[in-house]
Design a protein around this motif. Structure first.
Motif, PDB file in Angstrom:
ATOM      1  N   HIS A  36       0.730  -0.867   0.024  1.00  0.00           N
ATOM      2  CA  HIS A  36      -0.235   0.173  -0.397  1.00  0.00           C
ATOM      3  C   HIS A  36       0.838   1.148   0.032  1.00  0.00           C
ATOM      4  O   HIS A  36       1.326   1.878   0.996  1.00  0.00           O
ATOM      5  CB  HIS A  36      -0.658   0.111   0.772  1.00  0.00           C
ATOM      6  N   THR A  37       1.486   2.022  -1.477  1.00  0.00           N
ATOM      7  CA  THR A  37       2.064   3.187  -1.582  1.00  0.00           C
ATOM      8  C   THR A  37       0.866   3.784  -2.585  1.00  0.00           C
ATOM      9  O   THR A  37       0.696   3.066  -3.060  1.00  0.00           O
ATOM     10  CB  THR A  37       3.714   3.063  -2.027  1.00  0.00           C
ATOM     11  N   HIS A  38       1.572   5.780  -1.972  1.00  0.00           N
ATOM     12  CA  HIS A  38       1.138   6.206  -3.148  1.00  0.00           C
ATOM     13  C   HIS A  38       2.320   7.262  -3.894  1.00  0.00           C
ATOM     14  O   HIS A  38       3.565   7.407  -2.643  1.00  0.00           O
ATOM     15  CB  HIS A  38       0.203   6.959  -2.601  1.00  0.00           C
ATOM     16  N   ALA A  39       2.325   7.539  -5.384  1.00  0.00           N
ATOM     17  CA  ALA A  39       3.017   8.284  -5.642  1.00  0.00           C
ATOM     18  C   ALA A  39       2.376   8.687  -6.678  1.00  0.00           C
ATOM     19  O   ALA A  39       1.920   8.454  -7.768  1.00  0.00           O
ATOM     20  CB  ALA A  39       4.319   7.216  -6.441  1.00  0.00           C
ATOM     21  N   ILE A  65       7.981   8.704  -7.274  1.00  0.00           N
ATOM     22  CA  ILE A  65       8.329   7.661  -6.599  1.00  0.00           C
ATOM     23  C   ILE A  65       9.939   7.610  -6.700  1.00  0.00           C
ATOM     24  O   ILE A  65      10.177   6.305  -6.169  1.00  0.00           O
ATOM     25  CB  ILE A  65       8.109   7.220  -8.387  1.00  0.00           C
ATOM     26  N   ASP A  66      10.793   8.289  -6.845  1.00  0.00           N
ATOM     27  CA  ASP A  66      12.122   8.003  -6.423  1.00  0.00           C
ATOM     28  C   ASP A  66      12.270   8.286  -4.675  1.00  0.00           C
ATOM     29  O   ASP A  66      13.303   7.579  -4.839  1.00  0.00           O
ATOM     30  CB  ASP A  66      12.874   9.385  -7.405  1.00  0.00           C
ATOM     31  N   HIS A  67      11.909   8.989  -4.692  1.00  0.00           N
ATOM     32  CA  HIS A  67      11.912   9.247  -3.146  1.00  0.00           C
ATOM     33  C   HIS A  67      11.241   7.749  -2.568  1.00  0.00           C
ATOM     34  O   HIS A  67      11.875   7.052  -1.339  1.00  0.00           O
ATOM     35  CB  HIS A  67      11.171  10.616  -2.444  1.00  0.00           C
ATOM     36  N   LEU A  68      10.343   7.396  -2.625  1.00  0.00           N
ATOM     37  CA  LEU A  68       9.243   5.896  -2.645  1.00  0.00           C
ATOM     38  C   LEU A  68      10.469   5.313  -2.539  1.00  0.00           C
ATOM     39  O   LEU A  68      10.703   4.532  -1.961  1.00  0.00           O
ATOM     40  CB  LEU A  68       8.240   5.652  -3.328  1.00  0.00           C
ATOM     41  N   LEU A  69      11.446   4.376  -3.560  1.00  0.00           N
ATOM     42  CA  LEU A  69      12.145   3.655  -4.532  1.00  0.00           C
ATOM     43  C   LEU A  69      13.226   3.568  -3.145  1.00  0.00           C
ATOM     44  O   LEU A  69      13.565   2.566  -2.297  1.00  0.00           O
ATOM     45  CB  LEU A  69      11.992   3.662  -5.601  1.00  0.00           C
ATOM     46  N   VAL A  93       1.813   0.591  -6.531  1.00  0.00           N
ATOM     47  CA  VAL A  93       1.448   1.671  -5.898  1.00  0.00           C
ATOM     48  C   VAL A  93       0.344   2.142  -7.077  1.00  0.00           C
ATOM     49  O   VAL A  93      -0.445   1.704  -7.494  1.00  0.00           O
ATOM     50  CB  VAL A  93       2.572   2.806  -7.038  1.00  0.00           C
ATOM     51  N   LEU A  94      -0.672   3.092  -5.696  1.00  0.00           N
ATOM     52  CA  LEU A  94      -1.984   3.142  -6.339  1.00  0.00           C
ATOM     53  C   LEU A  94      -2.249   4.117  -6.698  1.00  0.00           C
ATOM     54  O   LEU A  94      -2.187   5.593  -5.826  1.00  0.00           O
ATOM     55  CB  LEU A  94      -2.590   2.296  -4.621  1.00  0.00           C
ATOM     56  N   CYS A  95      -3.464   3.857  -7.236  1.00  0.00           N
ATOM     57  CA  CYS A  95      -3.747   5.425  -7.901  1.00  0.00           C
ATOM     58  C   CYS A  95      -4.970   5.163  -7.998  1.00  0.00           C
ATOM     59  O   CYS A  95      -6.124   4.066  -8.012  1.00  0.00           O
ATOM     60  CB  CYS A  95      -3.033   5.750  -9.525  1.00  0.00           C
ATOM     61  N   ALA A  96      -5.650   6.345  -7.959  1.00  0.00           N
ATOM     62  CA  ALA A  96      -7.254   6.456  -7.709  1.00  0.00           C
ATOM     63  C   ALA A  96      -7.952   8.087  -8.067  1.00  0.00           C
ATOM     64  O   ALA A  96      -7.348   8.948  -8.043  1.00  0.00           O
ATOM     65  CB  ALA A  96      -7.626   6.754  -6.041  1.00  0.00           C
ATOM     66  N   ALA A  97      -9.006   7.996  -8.876  1.00  0.00           N
ATOM     67  CA  ALA A  97      -9.242   8.914  -9.850  1.00  0.00           C
ATOM     68  C   ALA A  97     -10.156   9.117  -9.203  1.00  0.00           C
ATOM     69  O   ALA A  97     -11.363   8.515  -9.039  1.00  0.00           O
ATOM     70  CB  ALA A  97     -10.010   8.477 -11.356  1.00  0.00           C
ATOM     71  N   ASP A 156       7.181   6.325   6.668  1.00  0.00           N
ATOM     72  CA  ASP A 156       7.403   5.956   5.542  1.00  0.00           C
ATOM     73  C   ASP A 156       8.058   4.638   6.570  1.00  0.00           C
ATOM     74  O   ASP A 156       7.909   3.927   7.128  1.00  0.00           O
ATOM     75  CB  ASP A 156       8.778   6.361   6.411  1.00  0.00           C
ATOM     76  N   PRO A 157       8.183   3.651   4.914  1.00  0.00           N
ATOM     77  CA  PRO A 157       8.676   2.049   5.423  1.00  0.00           C
ATOM     78  C   PRO A 157       9.300   1.595   6.398  1.00  0.00           C
ATOM     79  O   PRO A 157       9.106   0.582   7.046  1.00  0.00           O
ATOM     80  CB  PRO A 157       8.747   1.593   4.024  1.00  0.00           C
TER      81      PRO A 157
END
Length: 287
Positions: A6-9, A36-40, A53-57, A234-235
């Motif tokens: 469960h993450t978002h970018a 995304i760079d910071h997430l990874l 990585v979850l996307c929602a409209a 933070d993971p």
């Protein structure tokens, strides 16, 4: 393989705005910048191999742009990212979009009723669940700090969907009910459902050690998936906090991190007899 389910970018053009919105809505300071760079980079620091990585409209008009970004993320980071697309019940050509996402290798769909502006018991979702259940895993935000009957999503609404669509594979975010954990224990933890998984995201910062232990004990251990809700948390911090507050030993914590791999393997296919022809359409209403 360690997976954060469960993450978002966000696209770099809107990442700052998105993080500011999260800060204001949840009254916190996000741990990440939304890119995304910071997430990874933070997943690497936490020893996590892949992240969903979850996307929602948030509106029907955003379905295509949101899914385009999900596709771009998965293409750019095939070894690190499993991108989930999204749908909105107000988006009329959703069947065509399901076909496009399936052809592109997208494995799941994110629904966030609270942010997307619909209720989880909206009847327009029923044909979407019926059509998508064979090919997609749903990650659904459940709960909020209000009474379940008023909330766009709640454990009762989710339980009705799980019972009506036994072939629908659902990951219930936030242990099945953000700020509604007593209700999650009551309605979701009372019996095993073969189509239900739960993620740990946005729970440990609020739950007492006793509540965390109750949640972990209420559900089959192989159905509980490690999730952070990054950029909110933070993971590495979440991994440490969850283990410390719950008292999980290293082996049990490692299991939470690896459980999601089975969901994306061969065993993730729907059970026999759960196709659209056998789906019960009638739903009983209850983040």
């Amino acid at each position: 393989m360690h997976i954060d389910i469960h993450t978002h970018a966000f696209h770099p053009k809107i990442a700052r705005k998105a993080v500011d919105h999260l800060n204001a809505y949840y009254k916190l300071t996000c741990a990440g910048d939304g890119t995304i760079d910071h997430l990874l980079a933070r997943q690497t620091a936490a020893g996590v191999d892949k992240c969903v990585v979850l996307c929602a409209a948030t509106a029907p008009a955003q379905v295509i742009p949101a899914n385009n970004y999900a596709l771009a993320l998965q293409r750019a980071h095939p070894d690190r990212v499993l991108a989930f697309g999204t749908l909105h019940p107000g988006y009329a050509p959703w069947e065509k979009e399901l076909d496009r996402l399936k052809a592109a290798g997208i494995r799941g769909l994110k629904l966030h009723p609270d942010f997307q502006g619909f209720r989880l018991d909206d009847p327009r979702l029923r044909p979407i669940f019926e059509a998508a259940q064979k090919n997609f895993i749903f990650e659904i935000h459940i709960g909020d700090a209000m009474r379940p009957e008023r909330a766009p999503s709640c454990p009762y609404k989710l339980a009705a969907i799980l019972d009506a669509f036994p072939g629908l594979r659902v990951i219930a975010a936030h242990f099945g009910g953000y700020r509604m954990w007593a209700h999650s224990l009551k309605v979701l933890g009372s019996r095993r459902r073969e189509n239900l998984w739960l993620d740990t995201s946005s729970t440990s910062p609020f739950a007492t050690p006793l509540l965390l232990r109750r949640l972990l004990a209420a559900f089959p251990p192989e159905r509980i998936l490690f999730g952070t809700d990054w950029p909110l948390y933070d993971p590495l911090d979440e991994r440490r906090r969850l283990q410390q507050k719950s008292g999980l030993n290293d082996a049990a914590m490692d299991r939470l991190l690896t459980n999601a791999a089975a969901l994306f393997g061969p065993q993730s296919a729907p059970a026999a007899g759960s196709d659209a022809a056998t789906t019960r359409i009638s739903l009983a209403a209850g983040h």
